[in-house]
Design an enzyme around this catalytic site. Structure first.
Site, PDB file in Angstrom:
ATOM      1  N   LEU A 166      13.642 -46.560  -8.718  1.00  0.00           N
ATOM      2  CA  LEU A 166      13.580 -45.112  -8.480  1.00  0.00           C
ATOM      3  C   LEU A 166      14.537 -44.700  -7.358  1.00  0.00           C
ATOM      4  O   LEU A 166      14.458 -43.599  -6.836  1.00  0.00           O
ATOM      5  CB  LEU A 166      12.140 -44.693  -8.174  1.00  0.00           C
ATOM      6  CG  LEU A 166      11.137 -45.081  -9.286  1.00  0.00           C
ATOM      7  CD1 LEU A 166       9.703 -44.753  -8.869  1.00  0.00           C
ATOM      8  CD2 LEU A 166      11.477 -44.393 -10.607  1.00  0.00           C
ATOM      9  N   SER A 167      15.444 -45.614  -7.007  1.00  0.00           N
ATOM     10  CA  SER A 167      16.545 -45.313  -6.082  1.00  0.00           C
ATOM     11  C   SER A 167      16.129 -44.992  -4.662  1.00  0.00           C
ATOM     12  O   SER A 167      16.620 -44.049  -4.048  1.00  0.00           O
ATOM     13  CB  SER A 167      17.421 -44.174  -6.623  1.00  0.00           C
ATOM     14  OG  SER A 167      18.249 -44.683  -7.610  1.00  0.00           O
ATOM     15  N   SER A 183      17.062 -46.795  -2.356  1.00  0.00           N
ATOM     16  CA  SER A 183      18.271 -47.101  -1.583  1.00  0.00           C
ATOM     17  C   SER A 183      19.215 -45.897  -1.554  1.00  0.00           C
ATOM     18  O   SER A 183      19.741 -45.537  -0.507  1.00  0.00           O
ATOM     19  CB  SER A 183      18.977 -48.340  -2.149  1.00  0.00           C
ATOM     20  OG  SER A 183      19.393 -48.142  -3.484  1.00  0.00           O
ATOM     21  N   ASP A 218      22.938 -42.845  -9.024  1.00  0.00           N
ATOM     22  CA  ASP A 218      21.802 -42.705  -8.115  1.00  0.00           C
ATOM     23  C   ASP A 218      22.113 -41.757  -6.957  1.00  0.00           C
ATOM     24  O   ASP A 218      21.314 -40.889  -6.618  1.00  0.00           O
ATOM     25  CB  ASP A 218      21.402 -44.080  -7.554  1.00  0.00           C
ATOM     26  CG  ASP A 218      20.998 -45.039  -8.648  1.00  0.00           C
ATOM     27  OD1 ASP A 218      20.883 -44.606  -9.808  1.00  0.00           O
ATOM     28  OD2 ASP A 218      20.799 -46.236  -8.338  1.00  0.00           O
ATOM     29  N   GLY A 232      12.369 -50.676  -4.645  1.00  0.00           N
ATOM     30  CA  GLY A 232      12.561 -51.732  -5.637  1.00  0.00           C
ATOM     31  C   GLY A 232      11.902 -51.430  -6.971  1.00  0.00           C
ATOM     32  O   GLY A 232      11.688 -52.321  -7.789  1.00  0.00           O
ATOM     33  N   TYR A 260      23.223 -57.942 -14.879  1.00  0.00           N
ATOM     34  CA  TYR A 260      23.951 -56.679 -14.726  1.00  0.00           C
ATOM     35  C   TYR A 260      25.461 -56.945 -14.830  1.00  0.00           C
ATOM     36  O   TYR A 260      26.176 -56.284 -15.581  1.00  0.00           O
ATOM     37  CB  TYR A 260      23.605 -56.049 -13.376  1.00  0.00           C
ATOM     38  CG  TYR A 260      24.270 -54.721 -13.111  1.00  0.00           C
ATOM     39  CD1 TYR A 260      23.694 -53.534 -13.552  1.00  0.00           C
ATOM     40  CD2 TYR A 260      25.468 -54.649 -12.411  1.00  0.00           C
ATOM     41  CE1 TYR A 260      24.303 -52.314 -13.306  1.00  0.00           C
ATOM     42  CE2 TYR A 260      26.083 -53.437 -12.155  1.00  0.00           C
ATOM     43  CZ  TYR A 260      25.492 -52.265 -12.602  1.00  0.00           C
ATOM     44  OH  TYR A 260      26.105 -51.067 -12.352  1.00  0.00           O
TER      45      TYR A 260
HETATM   46  P1  ADP Z   1      15.624 -49.164  -5.474  1.00  0.00           P
HETATM   47  O1  ADP Z   1      16.806 -48.404  -4.993  1.00  0.00           O
HETATM   48  O2  ADP Z   1      15.491 -49.156  -6.953  1.00  0.00           O
HETATM   49  O3  ADP Z   1      14.346 -48.755  -4.818  1.00  0.00           O
HETATM   50  P2  ADP Z   1      17.041 -51.325  -4.266  1.00  0.00           P
HETATM   51  O4  ADP Z   1      16.864 -52.785  -4.308  1.00  0.00           O
HETATM   52  O5  ADP Z   1      18.342 -50.755  -4.702  1.00  0.00           O
HETATM   53  O6  ADP Z   1      15.836 -50.684  -5.083  1.00  0.00           O
HETATM   54  O7  ADP Z   1      16.811 -50.798  -2.790  1.00  0.00           O
HETATM   55  C1  ADP Z   1      15.669 -51.194  -2.061  1.00  0.00           C
HETATM   56  C2  ADP Z   1      16.079 -51.546  -0.646  1.00  0.00           C
HETATM   57  O8  ADP Z   1      16.467 -50.356   0.069  1.00  0.00           O
HETATM   58  C3  ADP Z   1      14.945 -52.111   0.186  1.00  0.00           C
HETATM   59  O9  ADP Z   1      14.837 -53.511  -0.005  1.00  0.00           O
HETATM   60  C4  ADP Z   1      15.382 -51.764   1.602  1.00  0.00           C
HETATM   61  O10 ADP Z   1      16.358 -52.673   2.059  1.00  0.00           O
HETATM   62  C5  ADP Z   1      16.051 -50.427   1.408  1.00  0.00           C
HETATM   63  N1  ADP Z   1      15.100 -49.349   1.636  1.00  0.00           N
HETATM   64  C6  ADP Z   1      14.655 -48.428   0.751  1.00  0.00           C
HETATM   65  N2  ADP Z   1      13.783 -47.567   1.331  1.00  0.00           N
HETATM   66  C7  ADP Z   1      13.653 -47.947   2.615  1.00  0.00           C
HETATM   67  C8  ADP Z   1      12.908 -47.471   3.738  1.00  0.00           C
HETATM   68  N3  ADP Z   1      12.088 -46.424   3.648  1.00  0.00           N
HETATM   69  N4  ADP Z   1      13.062 -48.112   4.923  1.00  0.00           N
HETATM   70  C9  ADP Z   1      13.874 -49.166   5.024  1.00  0.00           C
HETATM   71  N5  ADP Z   1      14.592 -49.657   4.018  1.00  0.00           N
HETATM   72  C10 ADP Z   1      14.496 -49.073   2.813  1.00  0.00           C
HETATM   73 MG    MG Z   2      18.820 -48.865  -5.444  1.00  0.00          MG
END
Ligand code: ADP
Ligand code: MG
Length: 407
Positions: A145-146, A148, A192, A142, A244
């Site tokens: 920095l991607s 997701s 991303d 969140g 967005y």
């Molecule tokens: P960003 O991609 O910028 O970090 P996003 O909101 O797009 O933010 O994605 C974050 C979401 O991705 C988290 O809320 C979770 O659902 C999932 N996520 C990311 N990394 C992990 C992880 N290591 N384990 C479980 N879920 C993850």
């Molecule tokens: Mg993301």
């Protein structure tokens, strides 16, 4: 969906890339949870975008590079239609799903990201019959920095290798994006996943989001006596989501009024004339601002590429500042914390800084002489304390490798 317990012992800390914080070993969690050894281990990085923001849904250019921080997956195939998912970074244990019951927008929380990848691959006709997956990640979540995309990309790469699907890195990225757009339901662009799948160590990725053509542009700040800091403000303002969609609509309206397929099709040299045309046509001020930002930032990507090719990294600084002003004043997607990073870093002697990612919180990048990187980072921390904000997370962003198999 069923959930079982966490592994009792945490795995040994590990890190194989310069600048990556120590993470846990997904293989140990895999063996403990699933009672066998994984067939392999894969890694896919988070990313930071150097320049080119809100351009990817306008068919424009972006310039991300991979971070040393990665999501890692220990994976084995299954042939019985079962998908089991575990992440050491979230509570709740193993999530168990049936691949033939996977449906878009059906919940599953974090597990929707990797499950969505399996769904996207199957929807594209690939015979993926199930898997056991244990994930762990050092990408801050969140923070823009991607994390997701790292999760999606590592899952897609592992399944591609194990099921011998023969996908290219770009096709792996497309599967990840499809998972996020259509399965999870987040309307992100392709940047991303392309960054996570395609970036190369010591390079930034000059990506044309229209046709996914790309070029690896040498980018090694340390070799030039520079440091690129990422400052995670640790805030996320709620305004972000609707904004967005609103900016996206503004860009589409601008292109429509100008009779263009996409804003990408407006050359920078014609921007001033186009803005007059829009004003004469009575276009909303917000539409005019969207057009000015997107065409300007697209142009800044080209300018940064030229500077990197010429080895003139210091001259990138002022373009970062210009990009930030455009995102702050024209697109209006910054926030006080991001503005404070840019202001405090520049006041302390940075070469330039900008918010990166979708804005309304998340992270900023700061280009600084290596000799004063500590001073600049300290000034940002002090400014945050003085403003009453929680301490930001700051690290040195070393352009690192894209997704790969570790063993
Ligand atoms: P960003 O991609 O910028 O970090 P996003 O909101 O797009 O933010 O994605 C974050 C979401 O991705 C988290 O809320 C979770 O659902 C999932 N996520 C990311 N990394 C992990 C992880 N290591 N384990 C479980 N879920 C993850
Ligand atoms: Mg993301």
């Amino acid at each position: 969906m069923t959930a079982t317990a966490e592994p009792t012992a945490t795995a040994a800390a590990q890190s194989d890339a310069a600048g990556e914080p120590a993470g846990t070993d997904p293989a140990a969690a895999f063996a403990e949870l699933y009672g066998r050894e994984p067939e392999g281990i894969w890694a896919a990085p988070g990313r930071v975008n150097l320049i080119g923001e809100y351009t990817d849904f306008n068919d424009g250019f972006v310039m991300p590079f991979a971070l040393p921080h990665t999501a890692r997956a220990a994976v084995s195939r299954r042939d019985d239609g079962v998908l089991r998912l575990y992440s050491s970074d979230v509570p709740g244990g193993v999530v168990s799903l049936r691949v033939d019951e996977l449906a878009p927008h059906s919940g599953h929380g974090w597990a929707a990201y990797p499950a969505g990848v399996l769904w996207a691959l199957r929807a594209a006709g690939h015979p993926v019959t199930g898997a056991d997956i244990a994930l762990t990640s050092t990408v801050p979540t969140g923070a823009g920095l991607s994390s997701s995309a790292a999760l999606e990309t590592v899952t897609a790469l592992a399944l591609n290798d194990l099921f011998e699907l023969g996908l290219t890195p770009a096709q792996i990225a497309v599967a990840g994006r499809r998972a996020e757009n259509d399965f999870v339901g987040v309307p992100c662009g392709i940047m991303d996943q392309m960054a996570s799948a395609c970036c190369a160590e010591g390079h930034a990725l000059h990506l044309d989001t229209r046709d996914l053509s790309l070029r690896q542009v040498p980018f090694d700040p340390a070799a030039r006596g520079l440091t690129l800091l990422v400052v995670d403000t640790r805030v996320k303002h709620a305004l972000g989501d609707g904004a967005y969609a609103e900016r996206r609509a503004g860009c589409e309206e601008g292109a429509r009024l100008l009779g263009l397929p996409m804003l990408r099709d407006l050359p920078y040299e014609e921007l001033a004339t186009a803005l007059t045309t829009l004003a004469d046509a009575g276009a909303d001020e917000s539409v005019i601002r969207c057009v000015r930002h997107v065409v300007g930032d697209n142009h800044r990507v080209e300018q940064v590429v030229a500077l990197l090719d010429a080895g003139d990294l210091r001259a990138v600084g002022p373009l970062l500042n210009e990009g930030h002003v455009s995102l702050r004043d024209d697109l209006r997607v910054s926030c006080p914390e991001l503005d404070l990073v840019v202001e405090a870093a520049n006041a302390a002697g940075a070469l330039g800084a900008r918010m990166t990612g979708g804005g309304f919180g998340g992270s900023a990048v700061v280009l600084v002489e290596e000799a004063v990187a500590g001073t600049v980072a300290g000034a940002v921390v002090e400014a945050f304390a003085a403003a009453g904000h929680a301490a930001p997370g700051i690290f040195d962003a070393i352009p690192s490798a894209g997704a790969r198999r570790l063993r």
